[in-house]
Design an enzyme around this catalytic site. Structure first.
Site, PDB file in Angstrom:
ATOM      1  N   ARG A  59       0.842  -1.191   0.000  1.00  0.00           N
ATOM      2  CA  ARG A  59       0.000   0.000   0.000  1.00  0.00           C
ATOM      3  C   ARG A  59       0.880   1.245   0.000  1.00  0.00           C
ATOM      4  O   ARG A  59       2.051   1.201   0.393  1.00  0.00           O
ATOM      5  CB  ARG A  59      -0.912   0.021   1.219  1.00  0.00           C
ATOM      6  CG  ARG A  59      -1.855  -1.173   1.324  1.00  0.00           C
ATOM      7  CD  ARG A  59      -2.664  -1.097   2.611  1.00  0.00           C
ATOM      8  NE  ARG A  59      -3.624  -2.188   2.740  1.00  0.00           N
ATOM      9  CZ  ARG A  59      -3.352  -3.338   3.339  1.00  0.00           C
ATOM     10  NH1 ARG A  59      -2.155  -3.558   3.875  1.00  0.00           N
ATOM     11  NH2 ARG A  59      -4.273  -4.290   3.420  1.00  0.00           N
ATOM     12  N   LYS A 112      -2.143  -2.185   7.825  1.00  0.00           N
ATOM     13  CA  LYS A 112      -3.319  -1.678   8.524  1.00  0.00           C
ATOM     14  C   LYS A 112      -3.360  -2.208   9.949  1.00  0.00           C
ATOM     15  O   LYS A 112      -3.020  -3.365  10.205  1.00  0.00           O
ATOM     16  CB  LYS A 112      -4.592  -2.102   7.783  1.00  0.00           C
ATOM     17  CG  LYS A 112      -4.846  -1.333   6.504  1.00  0.00           C
ATOM     18  CD  LYS A 112      -6.196  -1.721   5.914  1.00  0.00           C
ATOM     19  CE  LYS A 112      -6.537  -0.876   4.700  1.00  0.00           C
ATOM     20  NZ  LYS A 112      -7.865  -1.235   4.142  1.00  0.00           N
ATOM     21  N   HIS A 132      -2.488   2.686  -5.716  1.00  0.00           N
ATOM     22  CA  HIS A 132      -3.282   1.532  -5.300  1.00  0.00           C
ATOM     23  C   HIS A 132      -3.558   0.592  -6.473  1.00  0.00           C
ATOM     24  O   HIS A 132      -3.651  -0.623  -6.290  1.00  0.00           O
ATOM     25  CB  HIS A 132      -4.598   1.981  -4.667  1.00  0.00           C
ATOM     26  CG  HIS A 132      -5.235   0.934  -3.816  1.00  0.00           C
ATOM     27  ND1 HIS A 132      -4.681   0.499  -2.626  1.00  0.00           N
ATOM     28  CD2 HIS A 132      -6.368   0.209  -3.981  1.00  0.00           C
ATOM     29  CE1 HIS A 132      -5.449  -0.441  -2.096  1.00  0.00           C
ATOM     30  NE2 HIS A 132      -6.477  -0.630  -2.897  1.00  0.00           N
ATOM     31  N   ARG A 171      -0.759  -1.678  -6.839  1.00  0.00           N
ATOM     32  CA  ARG A 171      -0.898  -2.798  -5.889  1.00  0.00           C
ATOM     33  C   ARG A 171      -1.781  -3.875  -6.501  1.00  0.00           C
ATOM     34  O   ARG A 171      -1.462  -5.070  -6.423  1.00  0.00           O
ATOM     35  CB  ARG A 171      -1.490  -2.271  -4.588  1.00  0.00           C
ATOM     36  CG  ARG A 171      -1.940  -3.339  -3.580  1.00  0.00           C
ATOM     37  CD  ARG A 171      -2.366  -2.639  -2.294  1.00  0.00           C
ATOM     38  NE  ARG A 171      -3.193  -3.453  -1.438  1.00  0.00           N
ATOM     39  CZ  ARG A 171      -2.735  -4.332  -0.536  1.00  0.00           C
ATOM     40  NH1 ARG A 171      -1.437  -4.535  -0.424  1.00  0.00           N
ATOM     41  NH2 ARG A 171      -3.571  -5.010   0.232  1.00  0.00           N
ATOM     42  N   HIS A 219      -3.871  -9.006   3.679  1.00  0.00           N
ATOM     43  CA  HIS A 219      -5.323  -9.001   3.836  1.00  0.00           C
ATOM     44  C   HIS A 219      -5.718  -9.692   5.135  1.00  0.00           C
ATOM     45  O   HIS A 219      -5.095 -10.674   5.549  1.00  0.00           O
ATOM     46  CB  HIS A 219      -5.995  -9.705   2.656  1.00  0.00           C
ATOM     47  CG  HIS A 219      -6.006  -8.893   1.399  1.00  0.00           C
ATOM     48  ND1 HIS A 219      -6.207  -9.433   0.149  1.00  0.00           N
ATOM     49  CD2 HIS A 219      -5.853  -7.551   1.185  1.00  0.00           C
ATOM     50  CE1 HIS A 219      -6.175  -8.481  -0.760  1.00  0.00           C
ATOM     51  NE2 HIS A 219      -5.962  -7.338  -0.152  1.00  0.00           N
ATOM     52  N   TYR A 251      -9.293 -11.389  -6.963  1.00  0.00           N
ATOM     53  CA  TYR A 251      -8.343 -11.583  -8.058  1.00  0.00           C
ATOM     54  C   TYR A 251      -8.612 -12.854  -8.851  1.00  0.00           C
ATOM     55  O   TYR A 251      -8.066 -13.027  -9.934  1.00  0.00           O
ATOM     56  CB  TYR A 251      -6.903 -11.561  -7.519  1.00  0.00           C
ATOM     57  CG  TYR A 251      -6.576 -10.225  -6.907  1.00  0.00           C
ATOM     58  CD1 TYR A 251      -6.394  -9.098  -7.700  1.00  0.00           C
ATOM     59  CD2 TYR A 251      -6.509 -10.065  -5.523  1.00  0.00           C
ATOM     60  CE1 TYR A 251      -6.143  -7.860  -7.146  1.00  0.00           C
ATOM     61  CE2 TYR A 251      -6.252  -8.832  -4.958  1.00  0.00           C
ATOM     62  CZ  TYR A 251      -6.072  -7.741  -5.777  1.00  0.00           C
ATOM     63  OH  TYR A 251      -5.833  -6.507  -5.220  1.00  0.00           O
TER      64      TYR A 251
END
Length: 356
Positions: A181, A203, A275, A278, A301, A310
């Protein structure tokens, strides 16, 4: 008061003094008890502030023409909040829809309201009824992420124009190969590297190890040499720094660098961004056969369900699967010149079989 979260110092956020006391306490609860990231807390702050600005107009406690930033929310009490009804929630959701908020934005705002009113009802018992209970929105359509093809990615790398080429080439290389990110990239320190790995802080301040391939290692080696030659290096541990000031690059500066590189490669105007790079890294890895669980770890994730998007964009594999059919090379068969039997002939044949 600024509400901006500095990606270089993600532990910092605004003191949030322009909102009701109950909301301040809720944000502290998210911060210290639920251990939500500063960026998440800031998002709840913005959404709840917007809701209570709306309510002040609904309550006729401010002039509808008052600029939003001039509306004083600090006088809102727990009793005021306890009087908010389900009808108020629906009115607000209608308001944000009419304000051209998309489905995702509306869902995020409702989530913030649900979190706050759930806290007020069950955690601190300041309200008897939760007005957001059983309030739902239709699931927003999941848009497939935009990404560059392999050829477009190579074109991007081959068309970088910069006064600090080694740095910008390294930035694009890490985005395209590691799938990190923007906030993760700008926060990288030299002390985060060990051999062929890099420790990424994602995150929620969660850390993960990302392995570096040969392309990344070569790009880093060239950049470090150029970086070490800077005469005014200020942020000694920051990986990506400004050539002019020697200070750590901001997220906004990296966005500008990526935009310029995309433009020089003829890829601007198509919605690409850091992004999207990414997404490109994730897509190319998946197309290359990377296992879904491994890809989840690489991208950081929380759940594999996030990574599964994906699986829907691997168009080349779908083409290859169709082409793999043994009938895929069948040529068009011209219609036979002989007469086809009509329906009566078919009945006659069936009758002959029955009689035999």
């Amino acid at each position: 008061m600024s509400s901006y979260i500095n990606t270089v110092n993600p532990e910092r956020h605004a003191p949030y003094l322009d909102i009701p006391d109950d909301v301040i306490e809720y944000l502290h609860y998210l911060d210290f008890v639920k251990l939500r990231s500063p960026r998440t807390v800031n998002g709840y702050y913005l959404d709840l502030r917007g809701f209570f600005r709306f309510m002040m107009v609904q309550w006729n406690r401010t002039d509808p023409n008052t600029p939003p930033e001039k509306i004083d929310l600090t006088q809102i009490t727990s009793n005021d909040i306890a009087g908010i009804s389900k009808r108020d929630i629906f009115s607000y959701l209608e308001y944000v829809r009419n304000a051209n908020n998309g489905a995702k934005a509306r869902a995020r705002k409702l989530s913030a309201l649900k979190g706050f009113f759930g806290y007020m009802c069950t955690q601190v018992n300041k309200i008897a009824q939760n007005p957001t209970e059983n309030v739902t929105l239709g699931a927003p359509k999941k848009a497939l992420p935009k990404y560059l093809t392999e050829n477009e990615s190579l074109s991007l790398l081959n068309n970088i124009q910069s006064d600090f080429y080694e740095r910008d080439f390294c930035i694009i290389t890490l985005f395209l190969n590691c799938g990190m990110r923007l906030a993760e990239l700008v926060s990288i320190n030299l002390s985060d590297f060990r051999d062929d790995t890099i420790r990424i802080t994602g995150k929620g301040s969660k850390e993960r190890l990302v392995y570096l391939n040969d392309a990344c290692l070569q790009a880093l080696a060239h950049y470090r040499k150029a970086r070490n030659a800077l005469p005014n290096l200020t942020d000694k541990d920051a990986l990506f720094v400004s050539k002019r000031t020697g200070k750590r690059l901001t997220a906004r500066r990296v966005e500008q660098i990526v935009a310029r590189c995309l433009q020089s490669a003829g890829l601007s105007g198509r919605g690409f961004s850091p992004h999207k790079l990414r997404h490109t890294a994730a897509t190319l890895m998946y197309q290359g056969g990377v296992d879904m669980l491994a890809l989840k770890e690489i991208l950081g994730h929380e759940s594999v369900s996030t990574t599964q998007i994906y699986t829907h964009i691997n168009q080349q594999q779908l083409r290859d699967a169709v082409q793999a059919s043994p009938l895929s090379s069948q040529k068009f068969i011209e219609k036979s010149s002989g007469e086809s039997p009509d329906q009566n002939d078919g009945e006659s044949a069936a009758q002959r079989i029955k009689d035999s």
